[in-house]
Design a protein around this motif. Structure first.
Motif, short mmCIF file in Angstrom:
data_model
loop_
_atom_site.label_atom_id
_atom_site.label_comp_id
_atom_site.label_asym_id
_atom_site.label_seq_id
_atom_site.Cartn_x
_atom_site.Cartn_y
_atom_site.Cartn_z
N MET A 1 50.99 39.72 40.51
CA MET A 1 50.58 39.39 39.13
C MET A 1 50.70 37.89 38.88
SD MET A 1 49.35 40.51 36.34
CE MET A 1 49.55 42.29 36.47
N GLY A 2 51.68 37.23 39.56
CA GLY A 2 51.83 35.79 39.39
C GLY A 2 50.63 35.04 39.92
N LEU A 3 50.11 35.50 41.08
CA LEU A 3 48.93 34.86 41.68
C LEU A 3 47.72 35.04 40.76
CD1 LEU A 3 47.44 33.49 44.00
CD2 LEU A 3 47.14 35.77 45.06
N ILE A 4 47.56 36.23 40.23
CA ILE A 4 46.43 36.51 39.35
C ILE A 4 46.50 35.65 38.10
CG2 ILE A 4 45.36 38.29 37.90
CD1 ILE A 4 46.19 40.34 40.02
N SER A 5 47.71 35.49 37.56
CA SER A 5 47.89 34.65 36.37
C SER A 5 47.51 33.21 36.67
CB SER A 5 49.33 34.73 35.88
OG SER A 5 49.67 36.05 35.52
N ARG A 6 47.94 32.71 37.84
CA ARG A 6 47.64 31.32 38.20
C ARG A 6 46.14 31.13 38.39
NH1 ARG A 6 52.33 31.98 41.36
NH2 ARG A 6 51.08 32.30 43.26
N LEU A 7 45.49 32.11 39.03
CA LEU A 7 44.05 32.02 39.23
C LEU A 7 43.31 32.04 37.88
CD1 LEU A 7 43.47 34.40 42.29
CD2 LEU A 7 43.12 31.93 42.22
N GLU A 466 32.12 33.17 44.77
CA GLU A 466 33.59 33.11 44.75
C GLU A 466 34.19 34.51 44.73
OE1 GLU A 466 37.05 31.66 41.64
OE2 GLU A 466 35.20 30.47 41.77
N ILE A 467 33.55 35.39 43.97
CA ILE A 467 34.02 36.78 43.92
C ILE A 467 33.89 37.41 45.30
CG2 ILE A 467 33.50 39.08 42.97
CD1 ILE A 467 32.58 37.65 40.41
N GLY A 468 32.74 37.12 45.97
CA GLY A 468 32.54 37.65 47.32
C GLY A 468 33.60 37.14 48.28
N THR A 469 33.95 35.85 48.17
CA THR A 469 34.98 35.27 49.04
C THR A 469 36.33 35.96 48.82
OG1 THR A 469 33.85 33.13 48.98
CG2 THR A 469 36.16 33.15 49.68
N MET A 470 36.70 36.18 47.52
CA MET A 470 37.99 36.84 47.22
C MET A 470 38.01 38.26 47.75
SD MET A 470 39.09 35.49 43.41
CE MET A 470 37.57 36.02 42.61
N ARG A 471 36.86 38.94 47.64
CA ARG A 471 36.82 40.32 48.14
C ARG A 471 36.89 40.33 49.66
NH1 ARG A 471 37.45 44.19 47.53
NH2 ARG A 471 35.71 45.61 47.28
N ALA A 472 36.21 39.33 50.32
CA ALA A 472 36.23 39.26 51.79
C ALA A 472 37.63 38.95 52.31
CB ALA A 472 35.23 38.20 52.28
N MET A 473 38.43 38.21 51.52
CA MET A 473 39.79 37.86 51.92
C MET A 473 40.77 39.01 51.68
SD MET A 473 39.92 33.95 50.50
CE MET A 473 41.67 33.80 50.90
N ARG A 478 40.73 45.89 41.52
CA ARG A 478 41.48 45.78 40.27
C ARG A 478 42.02 44.38 40.05
NH1 ARG A 478 45.06 48.58 43.62
NH2 ARG A 478 47.04 47.53 43.98
N ASP A 479 42.33 43.66 41.19
CA ASP A 479 42.83 42.29 41.04
C ASP A 479 41.73 41.35 40.59
OD1 ASP A 479 45.38 43.05 41.83
OD2 ASP A 479 44.95 42.73 43.97
N VAL A 480 40.51 41.55 41.11
CA VAL A 480 39.38 40.73 40.68
C VAL A 480 39.10 40.97 39.19
CG1 VAL A 480 36.91 40.32 40.97
CG2 VAL A 480 38.35 40.73 42.99
N ARG A 481 39.12 42.26 38.84
CA ARG A 481 38.91 42.59 37.42
C ARG A 481 39.99 41.96 36.54
NH1 ARG A 481 40.49 48.34 36.80
NH2 ARG A 481 42.53 47.31 36.67
N ASN A 482 41.23 42.03 36.95
CA ASN A 482 42.33 41.51 36.14
C ASN A 482 42.28 39.99 36.00
OD1 ASN A 482 43.31 44.06 35.79
ND2 ASN A 482 44.85 43.93 37.43
N PHE A 556 34.81 45.50 30.56
CA PHE A 556 33.62 46.09 31.19
C PHE A 556 32.84 45.07 32.03
CE2 PHE A 556 34.66 48.79 27.57
CZ PHE A 556 34.73 50.03 28.19
N PRO A 557 32.58 43.84 31.54
CA PRO A 557 31.94 42.85 32.43
C PRO A 557 32.82 42.54 33.65
CG PRO A 557 31.81 42.14 30.14
CD PRO A 557 32.75 43.29 30.18
N ALA A 558 34.14 42.51 33.44
CA ALA A 558 35.05 42.22 34.56
C ALA A 558 35.01 43.34 35.59
CB ALA A 558 36.47 42.02 34.04
N ARG A 559 34.90 44.57 35.11
CA ARG A 559 34.82 45.70 36.04
C ARG A 559 33.53 45.66 36.85
NH1 ARG A 559 34.73 51.83 33.88
NH2 ARG A 559 32.65 51.11 33.24
N ARG A 560 32.42 45.27 36.24
CA ARG A 560 31.16 45.15 36.98
C ARG A 560 31.27 44.06 38.05
NH1 ARG A 560 28.84 45.92 31.83
NH2 ARG A 560 28.51 43.67 31.59
N ALA A 561 31.95 42.97 37.68
CA ALA A 561 32.13 41.89 38.66
C ALA A 561 32.97 42.36 39.84
CB ALA A 561 32.80 40.70 37.99
#
Length: 574
Positions: A1-7, A466-473, A478-482, A556-561
């Protein structure tokens, strides 16, 4: 959660212009919401505690005599006792007599219509004058001085309209409760302005002196105003309890006729009640029409034999009153009846219209119910007073008053009125401001909805690779959405906080402006200033509501992303 907050925080700072614009919109909406809420709470506080409380009372027990326009409670002591038995001491702050009357005042070459209000202040409560008024000229101590017969406090506005100064004499003409016109000379001992300019049209005088001028006896009262601790929550509740408590008993008087003990009861002056009595009584002498006439008097056969009276005979009925000593009323026998009910003993029956005026003026020492509540005859007998039905608002209350004035009677009437009926037109302003606040919430909701959705749509489009890069890593959906949801929540929280601070600052500036006016605007002013009453719970509630709206809108937009395929996202080119 700390990483997600920083991002999330980093991404928020990356697109400063877009986020700044959205943040300004949210902050402005929050500022409007805080100001509207605080003004609404402040105005309600002024209306209830400064206007309604003094002009109408939070809860009023109102009494009238027959068709009179004047308020009159004949037995103040008994009424106050019933009130104190009903309202809890912690909820009842004080009971005041609503002593006031419109009159024509003449000063130094100028005249005006004024409202004279009686204010009774105890020795230990003299600080009330300093708390309630701002002294312009004169001395409040003279209000209590025996040197002046009728000392009064008036506003600077009234002093100007009457062209008077301190120690000048104002001549006034007032209608009395007896129907006569009273004239008096009043001495201006102080010129002072009230905390609410609505009260500046009032001339204040000691309550006992006002009662004397208006013709009230010491044991009588105008309507009784109750000031409650939390009127918005308790006024209606206690009004319902008092309505039940004030259910009137039957007229019952124990007295003597030529040293012979007897009891007097009154029957109602309507056809239904007369039919009930006719079915229970048998006339053995006299005329039925005269017996049931408005001035009809009947005595039981047993009482007539004891007294040795016949139809047409006159006799004195003497009873002990509560405040005036013994009273004697002369009656004439219109009929003699026989009955196997309780009324067939030592009773005399009179039409209610024959006895109401006497009963109200010469109150019996003790209240007595001669019949039990379940006795069928009680439906035919008259009561001490008529308890009027509750009204839902000022219009219904006025309609009820008109209906009652059409009924020709001398019977006392009691009405329990809350501020919501007596001053509903004024309190409608509260509803208008609540509607304004609701509109502000809706506007803010649409600002957040449209702004967040459009911002996220553009952001997601720009950051698809960028989203693709995070998913590939290996970042989970749920982390992308958050990341996107928290980014929106951070922006909303910062904007709302800034909006609250800005709203408080604007309220401080607006409340510092002095309004010198005697228009309707003065009713919502406190000491000539706009009054704001911020509520921490209200601000916190609005803050949480906006955060929830922003979070749901962003979800909802975040979930689609987050559901984008990593491969497709990496192939994306703008």
């Amino acid at each position: 959660m700390g990483l997600i907050s920083r991002l999330s925080w980093r991404n928020l700072l990356r697109q400063k212009k877009r986020n700044l614009f959205l943040g300004i919109c949210i902050g402005f909406g929050m500022m409007i919401l805080v100001i509207a809420n605080s003004f609404s709470h402040g105005m309600v506080d002024v209306l209830i505690n400064d206007v309604v409380s003094y002009a109408f009372g939070h809860l009023v027990v109102n009494g009238t005599q027959g068709n009179s326009y004047f308020t009159m409670i004949r037995d103040k002591e008994r009424m106050i006792q019933l009130i104190e038995e009903t309202v809890k001491p912690g909820d009842l702050l004080e009971i005041n007599e609503n002593l006031g009357m419109m009159g024509r005042a003449v000063g130094n070459g100028e005249a005006d219509t004024v409202m004279v209000i009686g204010v009774t202040i105890k020795e230990e409560e003299r600080h009330f004058l300093d708390d309630f008024f701002t002294l312009v000229d004169g001395d409040f101590n003279d209000y209590f001085s025996a040197e002046y017969e009728y000392p009064v406090i008036i506003s600077a506005e009234m002093a100007k309209s009457l062209n008077v100064q301190v120690h000048d004499v104002v001549r006034i003409r007032l209608p009395m409760v007896t129907g006569q016109i009273q004239t008096a000379k009043m001495t201006v001992v102080a010129i002072a302005n009230a905390s609410n300019t609505f009260m500046n049209i009032v001339m204040f005088m000691d309550g006992n002196r006002v009662k004397e001028l208006l013709g009230y006896k010491p044991w009588e009262s105008a309507s009784l105003q109750l000031t409650l601790g939390d009127p918005q929550k308790t006024a209606t509740h206690y009004a319902d309890l008092l309505q039940e408590k004030l259910t009137p008993g039957l007229i019952g008087v124990t007295g003597q006729i030529n040293e012979v003990s007897c009891r007097l009861a009154a029957f109602q002056n309507n056809d239904q009640a007369k039919e009930v009595l006719k079915a229970s009584l048998t006339l053995v002498a006299g005329d039925e029409d005269r017996a049931f006439d408005k001035k009809g008097v009947m005595v039981s056969k047993e009482l007539a034999e004891t007294l040795g009276v016949e139809v047409g005979a006159e006799f004195p009925f003497t009873y002990q009153t509560k405040y005036r000593g013994p009273h004697t009323e002369d009656f004439q026998v219109d009929a003699i009846y026989d009955s196997n009910t309780m009324l067939g003993t030592d009773f005399m029956l009179v039409n209610e219209e024959r006895i109401h005026s006497t009963f109200n003026t010469y109150l019996p020492e003790k209240h007595q119910d001669f019949l039990t509540a379940d006795d069928p005859l009680t439906t035919a007998l008259a009561t001490e007073w008529k308890l009027l039905r509750r009204s839902k608002d000022s219009a219904a209350l006025q309609l009820l008053s008109k209906e009652e004035r059409k009924i020709k009677t001398a019977q006392s009437k009691i009405n329990v009125i809350t501020m919501y009926e007596g001053a509903s037109d004024i309190l409608m302003l509260e509803g208008a401001l609540n509607l304004l606040t609701m509109i502000a919430v809706l506007v803010l909701f649409f600002i957040i909805l449209i702004g967040v959705v459009n911002t996220l749509r553009m952001t997601i489009k720009e950051r698809t690779r960028e989203i693709g890069t995070m998913r590939a890593m290996g970042m989970q959906k749920r982390d992308v959405r958050n990341v996107f949801v928290m980014e929106t929540l951070f922006l909303t929280a910062l904007s709302c906080g800034a909006g609250v601070l800005l709203g408080l600052a604007v309220m401080g500036i607006l409340s510092a402006i002095t309004f010198d006016t005697t228009s309707a605007l003065s009713m919502i002013l406190k000491d000539g200033h706009l009054f704001f009453k911020p509520s921490g719970s209200s601000i916190l509630g609005n803050f949480l509501l906006i955060m929830v709206i922003a979070g749901i809108t962003a979800y909802f937009p975040a979930r689609r992303a987050a559901n984008l395929s990593a491969v497709e996202a990496l192939r994306h080119y703008e």
